[in-house]
Every structure is written in C-alpha cells, then in structure tokens.
Design a protein around this motif. Structure first.
Motif, PDB file in Angstrom:
ATOM      1  N   ALA A   1      14.239  42.197 -16.674  1.00  0.00           N
ATOM      2  CA  ALA A   1      14.961  42.407 -15.417  1.00  0.00           C
ATOM      3  C   ALA A   1      15.649  43.765 -15.403  1.00  0.00           C
ATOM      4  N   SER A   2      16.302  44.141 -16.504  1.00  0.00           N
ATOM      5  CA  SER A   2      17.004  45.427 -16.563  1.00  0.00           C
ATOM      6  C   SER A   2      16.029  46.595 -16.453  1.00  0.00           C
ATOM      7  N   VAL A   3      14.935  46.519 -17.192  1.00  0.00           N
ATOM      8  CA  VAL A   3      13.959  47.612 -17.188  1.00  0.00           C
ATOM      9  C   VAL A   3      13.311  47.741 -15.821  1.00  0.00           C
ATOM     10  N   ARG A   4      13.021  46.633 -15.167  1.00  0.00           N
ATOM     11  CA  ARG A   4      12.415  46.691 -13.840  1.00  0.00           C
ATOM     12  C   ARG A   4      13.365  47.292 -12.808  1.00  0.00           C
ATOM     13  N   LEU A   5      14.667  47.026 -12.938  1.00  0.00           N
ATOM     14  CA  LEU A   5      15.627  47.622 -12.011  1.00  0.00           C
ATOM     15  C   LEU A   5      15.582  49.147 -12.092  1.00  0.00           C
ATOM     16  N   LEU A   6      15.444  49.682 -13.295  1.00  0.00           N
ATOM     17  CA  LEU A   6      15.394  51.132 -13.450  1.00  0.00           C
ATOM     18  C   LEU A   6      14.044  51.700 -13.041  1.00  0.00           C
ATOM     19  N   LYS A   7      12.998  50.918 -13.191  1.00  0.00           N
ATOM     20  CA  LYS A   7      11.662  51.380 -12.806  1.00  0.00           C
ATOM     21  C   LYS A   7      11.481  51.380 -11.294  1.00  0.00           C
ATOM     22  N   ASP A   8      12.018  50.362 -10.621  1.00  0.00           N
ATOM     23  CA  ASP A   8      11.872  50.217  -9.169  1.00  0.00           C
ATOM     24  C   ASP A   8      13.136  50.757  -8.508  1.00  0.00           C
ATOM     25  N   LYS A   9      13.044  51.964  -7.959  1.00  0.00           N
ATOM     26  CA  LYS A   9      14.228  52.631  -7.423  1.00  0.00           C
ATOM     27  C   LYS A   9      14.835  51.870  -6.244  1.00  0.00           C
ATOM     28  N   ALA A  10      14.003  51.278  -5.411  1.00  0.00           N
ATOM     29  CA  ALA A  10      14.523  50.508  -4.280  1.00  0.00           C
ATOM     30  C   ALA A  10      15.238  49.253  -4.770  1.00  0.00           C
ATOM     31  N   ALA A  11      14.676  48.605  -5.800  1.00  0.00           N
ATOM     32  CA  ALA A  11      15.313  47.409  -6.356  1.00  0.00           C
ATOM     33  C   ALA A  11      16.670  47.760  -6.956  1.00  0.00           C
ATOM     34  N   MET A  12      16.768  48.920  -7.604  1.00  0.00           N
ATOM     35  CA  MET A  12      18.055  49.324  -8.165  1.00  0.00           C
ATOM     36  C   MET A  12      19.088  49.527  -7.073  1.00  0.00           C
ATOM     37  N   ARG A  13      18.686  50.178  -5.963  1.00  0.00           N
ATOM     38  CA  ARG A  13      19.622  50.374  -4.855  1.00  0.00           C
ATOM     39  C   ARG A  13      20.091  49.026  -4.308  1.00  0.00           C
ATOM     40  N   ARG A  14      19.179  48.077  -4.177  1.00  0.00           N
ATOM     41  CA  ARG A  14      19.568  46.754  -3.669  1.00  0.00           C
ATOM     42  C   ARG A  14      20.526  46.071  -4.645  1.00  0.00           C
ATOM     43  N   HIS A  15      20.272  46.234  -5.938  1.00  0.00           N
ATOM     44  CA  HIS A  15      21.106  45.606  -6.958  1.00  0.00           C
ATOM     45  C   HIS A  15      22.537  46.156  -6.919  1.00  0.00           C
ATOM     46  N   LEU A  16      22.661  47.439  -6.572  1.00  0.00           N
ATOM     47  CA  LEU A  16      23.974  48.080  -6.554  1.00  0.00           C
ATOM     48  C   LEU A  16      24.712  47.876  -5.248  1.00  0.00           C
ATOM     49  N   ALA A  17      24.052  47.276  -4.250  1.00  0.00           N
ATOM     50  CA  ALA A  17      24.663  47.096  -2.933  1.00  0.00           C
ATOM     51  C   ALA A  17      25.984  46.341  -3.047  1.00  0.00           C
ATOM     52  N   GLY A  18      26.990  46.876  -2.385  1.00  0.00           N
ATOM     53  CA  GLY A  18      28.287  46.225  -2.381  1.00  0.00           C
ATOM     54  C   GLY A  18      29.164  46.542  -3.566  1.00  0.00           C
ATOM     55  N   THR A  19      28.647  47.312  -4.534  1.00  0.00           N
ATOM     56  CA  THR A  19      29.448  47.700  -5.695  1.00  0.00           C
ATOM     57  C   THR A  19      29.998  49.108  -5.492  1.00  0.00           C
ATOM     58  N   GLU A  20      30.840  49.556  -6.425  1.00  0.00           N
ATOM     59  CA  GLU A  20      31.398  50.899  -6.317  1.00  0.00           C
ATOM     60  C   GLU A  20      30.334  51.981  -6.500  1.00  0.00           C
ATOM     61  N   LEU A  21      29.152  51.590  -6.971  1.00  0.00           N
ATOM     62  CA  LEU A  21      28.048  52.545  -7.149  1.00  0.00           C
ATOM     63  C   LEU A  21      27.144  52.622  -5.922  1.00  0.00           C
ATOM     64  N   ASP A  22      27.455  51.862  -4.893  1.00  0.00           N
ATOM     65  CA  ASP A  22      26.662  51.860  -3.657  1.00  0.00           C
ATOM     66  C   ASP A  22      27.161  52.997  -2.772  1.00  0.00           C
ATOM     67  N   THR A  23      26.827  54.231  -3.143  1.00  0.00           N
ATOM     68  CA  THR A  23      27.406  55.410  -2.496  1.00  0.00           C
ATOM     69  C   THR A  23      26.372  56.317  -1.827  1.00  0.00           C
ATOM     70  N   VAL A  24      25.110  55.923  -1.844  1.00  0.00           N
ATOM     71  CA  VAL A  24      24.049  56.746  -1.249  1.00  0.00           C
ATOM     72  C   VAL A  24      23.370  55.945  -0.147  1.00  0.00           C
ATOM     73  N   ARG A  25      23.380  56.484   1.068  1.00  0.00           N
ATOM     74  CA  ARG A  25      22.696  55.790   2.162  1.00  0.00           C
ATOM     75  C   ARG A  25      21.193  55.807   1.907  1.00  0.00           C
ATOM     76  N   HIS A  26      20.554  54.655   2.080  1.00  0.00           N
ATOM     77  CA  HIS A  26      19.137  54.531   1.726  1.00  0.00           C
ATOM     78  C   HIS A  26      18.510  53.391   2.497  1.00  0.00           C
ATOM     79  N   THR A  27      17.195  53.382   2.493  1.00  0.00           N
ATOM     80  CA  THR A  27      16.450  52.264   3.064  1.00  0.00           C
ATOM     81  C   THR A  27      15.015  52.340   2.572  1.00  0.00           C
TER      82      THR A  27
END
Length: 688
Positions: A102-128
């Motif tokens: 799960a951790s490795v896939r989050l880093l491999k899939d850039k969109a999945a990482m952005r979704r994972h960070l949603a709502g956290t203090e690291l959710d600072t880049v507008r994306h879609t």
C-alpha cells in the motif's frame, strides 16, 4: 566479509547495489530487463534472469518464488522505479518484511498519493485527475493560471507538460494519449526553485540526508543537480518537516527516499516522492560529498547487517553534476576533455558517444540518459563543485550533423556543435552567485537565473515608487511601455549620456540606492571579476558615465509583449562610433534583468541563433536588431524561462529573444535591466 550471510533477489537497477550486496557477503539473484543488465553485474550475481519486470509481473513472481523454495531469500530489493511495486508484492507474498504494498503504491501512483493526502496539512497543491483535453483546460480555468499535467505513474520527467492555454491543453493531451494513457494528473503550477530531498528510513523513522538543488531545462527535465543546496535555515527546516511528515503519512518504514519539492512563497510544496535513490547519479554525489554509500545502506540496514550511519553532521563539502546534451544528429567529432585522471576522486566524466553515433533529440530524462554524457565534481563546498563542473563543460565539444536550420548570412543549413563556445541552457541557482554571471560573460553558458533573490517587500516598494514616480516616461511603438532611466538605442553618445545623467537621481530614489539589491549585485560581479584580474565599471565617454540600470515595463499586445530582437546590432550604431561599448561586438553581451512584477505568464523566449551582420542587412535590421520576423525563426530551437517576482537572471543578449505577454490583462511585467560585457580582456563595462 567472508562466507555467505544469506540470499536476496534484486529487481532492476544499477550495478552499485549488486556490488554492495556481494561485498556484504550476500548471494544475489538479479531480475533485469532483457538487454538491460548493467555492465559488471555478472561479477556480483549468483544468477541473472532477464525478464520484462515492468510488464510481466506473473513471470517475475514465479521465478522468485521458485528460487525462494530452493533456498530461502532474506528479502527482495529494488531501487528501480518499475521494480518497486513488484518487490513489495513479492516480499508481502513470502512474508519477508519491508515496505507495505500500500505504501509503495501510494508513491508510485501520483494521483493516489494526492487523494491519500486530502484533508491533511500536506494537501496544499490544487490538483485533479483529467480524462480529456477539455477536462485539462477546465482545470486550468478553475486555477486561473498555468498548470502541469503528467502521467500518474511515470518518472524521469516523461510526459510532463506545462499548459498555459487551450491549444497547450490539446497538444499535451494528444501527446499523452499517444503513449496509450487515458488519464493523467493535473496540478497547479508552483512558483519557486525546485529541490530534491534525499533521505533514509529505518525502523519507521525517516531522516533527511541532504537537500539537492535541481537544475531544470525549460521543458522540465533535469540538466543537473548540486548538493547541499544553499537554502536559508528556516526554509530548510520547513522542507525537512514537510518531507518527514509525508513519509510518515504514506507509511514507509525502510530504505532510501527521494522527494521533489518546490519552495514557493507559501512554503515548501511536494511534487512527488519515491522509495528509491534519486536518478541523475545522486548516490554518487552523496558518496563524493559526504562519504555515504546509500546503495549499501539500502541493503545492509534493512537486513540488520550494518547500523544507520550518522547523518546529522555531514561537514561542509559539496558535489554537483551536469549533463552534456549535444544537438541531435550524427556525431562527427568529439574533442576537448574526454577523460579525467584516475587518481582524482573529486572528478568523474562520462562521454558515452563516439564518432558515427546517432543522437536523438533530448526531451525527457530517459532520452537524456541515453546520451550518457555527464560530469560530476566535488569540492570544499558546493560552489567549488559547481565551478569545477563548469570548467569541464567549457572544454568538451561534441559536434553533430545534420543540424536543424538556423539564421546565418546565407540562410543555409550549417553544422552545429554544443558545450564548447556556449552551453545553450539556463543554469538555475537558489542564491545570487556572481561567478555564474562571469560564466555568461565569458560565453560558457547562455544564461543563469537566481531564484527569489530580491525580497518581496523590496519588489513591492520599488514597483510602487516606479508607478508613482514623476520621472516615469512612456516609450513608443517599437517597444511600448513605461520606463525610468535611459536607452542608448538610436541616439548619439552625447545624447544618451545626457539622458542617463538626468535620469539617474530619479532611479536612485526609486531603488533606495545604495541599500538595494542592484547595488549588491553589481558589487558582487565586480568582486568576482576582480578575482580574475578584470575591472568592472559603467561605460563612459569624456568623463560621463552610462546609467546603472533601466526600470521598465511593457504592454504590447499580440504574440509577444516584447518582439523578437537581439542586443548586438545596436552596438554598431554609427552615431555612437566614439562610444566604447562598440568594442563588445563579437563577444557575449550580458543582458541583466531583475524581476519586480510578473504574472503567471510573461516568459522569456530565446532562440538558438546569433545573427551576423549579413542577415541583419538582408532583413533591414543593421543597427536595430528588431524585430526579427517569425518566419525566419521557424525550426530553430528555443528555450522558455519562467520568471517570478524576486528572480534575477542574466543571459547572452546577442541571441534572438522575446518576452511573452501576460494572459491576465491586469498583470504587469516590470524589470530592472541593464547590459554588460567585455570590451577587452581586462575590462567589463555596463550600460542601458
């Protein structure tokens, strides 16, 4: 170490981890792409299996499971982008430990990482996530400025495009879908210098090893790197904190990390991260600068064979790496420095091309690496390392043919070379480095840019004074805009110097001279030149001096806010035949610019051509150098440089260049500019 301490499998990658594992006493089973096995691997591996591990996971799993049953493996490792997820999957399947899938896939899939960070203090880049050119353009409109689009699962700057308008969106989507992709990640454009952060994780605790400054090509693939980056302590602390929180958020527990960030005016923003060593020979730079063997750590520490070394006090040494990128074509000559002394541990050079080799156009990290030409250097600090790289680049010449079309006196196709008289690139720095300006003046590189040098409060103060100044004047149709200062263009020497003298007090009042960035920059350049026995001063005639700078803005409509032009033609103005600046002709002409205001557009565009007198005469531009018709610039390589308020940049103004207009009618592009260059071997002068 004598005797085997166990067996491991390694998926893909370079030879260094294989050598490290062998030296640790491990037996290695290597899985690698057919034809891609690194040279020397056979010396360190008990078995080599050639499999397309990116696309044939089932085969990779079967082969490794079979070997595990024959003799148990301690772990499956990969430091290769496309081997990370397969290694994690097999470790999980066999219960061998390591990072979770799960951790490795989050880093491999850039969109999945952005979704994972949603709502956290690291959710600072507008994306879609976008699925069409229309989606991409809609996102650009919602952001209100330029955006980036990239595949969700690639590395090496493959498929990364900047989108400024609807046509860009269509072209980017066409090129993405041509690679078989049906979706991509779109993100807001982030202003600020780019860095990579090299780190290491052990037992769930992440430590930053160093922050690396990344030198980018205008199309966003890497041209080099320098470590440690010159970053203010508070900014470095913020970067460390951001990256550590990211690694914790994705749940990584062991091994190397490589995280790309931009240091924006709002703080550090994560671009992407990887659980591997960075590319671009980053591991070699860390070894040369700090004596750290990260490939060895990546295997020894997770297996408990060695402890994590002390990463808290790495000393003051630095290292830098620069790619050598020839023009596309067939290599006809390789000259200059092609190898370095074997007993020099602080210099490494690779020239992977020979006469007769074909060179494809470099468009991303993969095509760049295929050229296999680069230099690495270390020194007492990072500046010394960068200087040594520049010295090597100044000696290497790789000539190719046939080239593209360029303007010259006969408008014929001519042979082109690179990296000898000039490297057609912008070198990027996080702080003002006057020695880099000297590289421009000596013709070693097209240009340099220093990010965020001018404090925001100074930019605001100067621009407010500029727009309110009674000294501000309006310029006409040739380059419509406002200015304070004097142009030497189309004047007698006496008239120009009279205007410069009259305008200087108003300019000094706006800038706050002598407590201003321009004065600091001029002093730094003077000191750097003095170290080489060269004097720097304002151009003069009969006891009168040229202006120190010109404060200006443009507002032309159309394709360019400032039309394609060059600064050498004006140095032949007959009415200034008695002015010493005419002695600069044929030498590099340093165009200095300090950006005070700019929107999200307003890029500098430079064409890879330096017109001669014959072509100027044919185009009727003998003493103006402006405007160059666009049809005469078709097919010539260009660079586009993003500029933000606070940036300072110098480039060879003898090359044709222009400025793109702002996309926002309310945005203004205001710069403080000047010209400087050698008039003889011991004198550099400046004027406006």
């Amino acid at each position: 170490m004598s005797g085997s301490v166990g067996r491991i499998a390694v998926i893909g990658g370079l030879v260094e981890p294989l050598q490290a594992a062998h030296d640790l006493g491990l037996d290695v089973v290597l899985i690698h792409h057919p034809g891609g096995v690194p040279s020397g691997a056979e010396d360190y591996c008990a078995e080599i299996l050639e499999v397309d591990f990116k696309n044939e996971y089932d085969t990779v799993e079967r082969l490794i499971v079979e070997r595990h049953r024959q003799a148990p493996l301690r772990r499956v490792f990969s430091l290769s982008e496309n081997g990370l997820v397969p290694a994690a999957r097999i470790n999980e399947l066999l219960g061998l430990g390591g990072n979770s899938v799960a951790s490795v896939r989050l880093l491999k899939d850039k969109a999945a990482m952005r979704r994972h960070l949603a709502g956290t203090e690291l959710d600072t880049v507008r994306h879609t996530t976008v699925y069409s050119a229309a989606d991409l353009d809609d996102f650009r409109h919602s952001v209100g400025g330029p955006v980036f689009v990239k595949p969700t699962d690639s590395a090496g700057s493959i498929g990364v495009f900047r989108v400024d308008d609807t046509e860009d969106a269509k072209e980017a989507w066409r090129r993405l879908t041509a690679t078989g992709r049906e979706e991509a990640l779109a993100e807001e454009y982030l202003d600020g210098p780019e860095f990579s952060v090299e780190g290491f994780c052990a037992d769930g605790r992440h430590q930053v090893i160093t922050i690396t400054h990344t030198l980018l090509h205008p199309t966003y693939y890497e041209l080099g790197s320098s470590m440690p980056a010159a970053v203010a302590p508070d900014a470095a602390e913020a970067i460390h904190r951001t990256v550590n929180r990211l690694i914790e958020a994705v749940g990584l527990t062991e091994g190397p990390t490589h995280t790309e960030v931009r240091l924006t005016p709002r703080g550090p923003r994560v671009i992407e991260s990887h659980n591997r060593i960075g590319g671009g020979r980053i591991h070699e730079l860390m070894a040369m600068a700090f004596g750290i063997d990260v490939p060895r750590m990546s295997i020894a520490v997770p297996l408990g064979l060695e402890p994590v070394p002390d990463l808290t006090d790495l000393g003051t040494r630095g290292a830098a790496m620069r790619y050598i990128v020839p023009e596309p074509g067939r290599v006809t000559a390789v000259s200059g420095l092609t190898e370095v002394p074997a007993d020099d541990p602080d210099l490494r050079l690779s020239i992977g091309l020979g006469i007769g080799d074909d060179v494809a156009a470099v468009v991303d990290g993969v095509s760049r690496d295929k050229v296999a030409c680069h230099v690495l250097a270390a020194g007492e600090d990072v500046t010394a390392a960068e200087r040594r790289c520049a010295e090597v680049l100044d000696t290497v010449r790789i000539t190719t043919a046939p080239p593209g079309r360029r303007i010259d006196g006969t408008d014929r196709t001519t042979e082109r070379g690179t990296t000898n008289t000039m490297d057609f690139a912008f070198r990027e720095y996080p702080r003002f480095t006057p020695e880099a300006v000297v590289d421009v003046l000596r013709g070693r590189v097209l240009g340099v840019v220093f990010r965020g040098v001018i404090p925001a409060e100074e930019c605001a103060r100067v621009t407010e004074r500029f727009w309110n100044s009674p000294a501000r004047r309006t310029r006409g149709a040739d380059a419509p805009g406002h200015y304070v200062g004097a142009y030497h263009y189309h004047k007698t020497t006496s008239d120009y110097l009279d205007e410069a003298s009259a305008a200087q007090p108003g300019l000094d009042e706006i800038l706050g001279t002598p407590h201003d960035t321009l004065t600091s920059i001029r002093t730094g350049i003077a000191d750097a030149l003095a170290a080489e026995g060269v004097r720097f001063r304002s151009a003069s005639h009969d006891g009168r001096e040229a202006g120190t700078a010109l404060l200006r803005t443009w507002h032309a409509s159309g394709r360019f806010a400032l039309a394609p032009h060059e600064d050498e033609a004006q140095c032949g103005e007959p009415r200034q035949a008695d002015f010493e600046i005419q002695r600069i002709k044929g030498r590099p002409i340093g165009a200095m610019n300090l950006c005070l205001e700019n929107g999200s557009a307003g890029r500098l565009v430079v064409w890879n051509t330096r017109p001669d007198d014959a072509v100027r005469e044919r185009l009727g531009l003998e003493y103006t150098g402006s405007p160059y018709p666009l049809e005469h610039l078709e097919g010539i390589d260009t660079l586009r440089l993003d500029i933000a308020p606070g940036d300072v940049y110098f480039f060879n103004g003898a090359y044709v260049h222009a400025v793109e207009p702002e996309t926002d009618p309310a945005a203004r592009r205001t710069t403080l500019s000047g010209i400087l260059g050698f008039i003889d071997d011991e004198t550099v002068v400046s004027w406006t």
